[in-house]
Design an enzyme around this catalytic site. Structure first.
Site, PDB file in Angstrom:
ATOM      1  N   ASP A  29      71.444 127.812 -34.302  1.00  0.00           N
ATOM      2  CA  ASP A  29      70.567 129.033 -34.861  1.00  0.00           C
ATOM      3  C   ASP A  29      70.586 129.912 -33.650  1.00  0.00           C
ATOM      4  O   ASP A  29      70.090 129.318 -32.488  1.00  0.00           O
ATOM      5  CB  ASP A  29      69.124 128.743 -35.332  1.00  0.00           C
ATOM      6  CG  ASP A  29      68.344 129.902 -35.898  1.00  0.00           C
ATOM      7  OD1 ASP A  29      69.131 130.851 -36.437  1.00  0.00           O
ATOM      8  OD2 ASP A  29      67.277 130.001 -35.690  1.00  0.00           O
ATOM      9  N   ASP A  34      69.058 133.502 -31.969  1.00  0.00           N
ATOM     10  CA  ASP A  34      68.219 134.677 -32.506  1.00  0.00           C
ATOM     11  C   ASP A  34      68.023 135.439 -31.365  1.00  0.00           C
ATOM     12  O   ASP A  34      68.015 135.176 -30.091  1.00  0.00           O
ATOM     13  CB  ASP A  34      66.851 134.302 -32.861  1.00  0.00           C
ATOM     14  CG  ASP A  34      66.764 133.686 -34.246  1.00  0.00           C
ATOM     15  OD1 ASP A  34      67.590 133.827 -34.923  1.00  0.00           O
ATOM     16  OD2 ASP A  34      65.890 132.887 -34.403  1.00  0.00           O
TER      17      ASP A  34
END
Length: 160
Positions: free
Chosen positions: A94, A96
């Site tokens: 992930d 971000d």
């Protein structure tokens, strides 16, 4: 060139190898990783029963626009096997975008600063290792203050 901060996390497979692969894949002539925080092992926040995550924050410089950077991070996630099956569920990687210079941006696809970074110890702890005096362009609090205000969520520095 703009200074950006990216949060990386993994809780599937060889988590450490996945973080390193993502950092290598992000590096390009238009995106240069300057520094990387220590790695933290963190308790899942929203979906219990998952494996704990490994998380880190990378400080980088880029000449990409925010939407281009978002496209780049999504491409790296896909290359490394990220499948968006369950919201906030397990993931190989992930990535971000936390901060993009001092930009404040809200579009349907992207919000900068990241809308939830202020409430995530797994982001603030490694970010504080890199830039404790960095100011959130919205609240004007520095990272050290944001971290001190936070309660809950277990995190610990990761040691192999």
């Amino acid at each position: 060139m703009k200074k950006v901060y990216l949060s990386l996390g993994s809780n599937l497979g060889d988590r450490e190898a996945m973080l390193l692969a993502a950092l290598r894949a992000l590096e390009s002539p238009r995106l240069h990783i300057l520094r990387v925080s220590p790695t933290y092992e963190t308790e899942p926040m929203d979906v219990p029963g998952q494996h704990w995550f490994l998380n880190l924050v990378a400080e980088a410089e880029t000449d990409l626009f925010p939407s281009q950077l978002l496209h780049r991070t999504a491409k790296v996630e896909a290359q490394l096997g990220r499948r968006r099956i369950a919201p906030k569920g397990p993931r190989t990687i992930d990535i971000d975008i936390l901060l993009f210079g001092n930009a404040i941006l809200t579009t349907p696809a992207l919000e900068i600063p990241h809308p939830r970074f202020r409430g995530r110890r797994f982001v603030l702890a490694p970010l504080a290792d890199l830039a404790p005096d960095l100011r959130d362009p919205v609240t004007r609090k520095n990272v050290r203050e944001l971290l001190a205000d936070l309660r809950g969520q277990a995190v610990r520095k990761y040691v192999r």
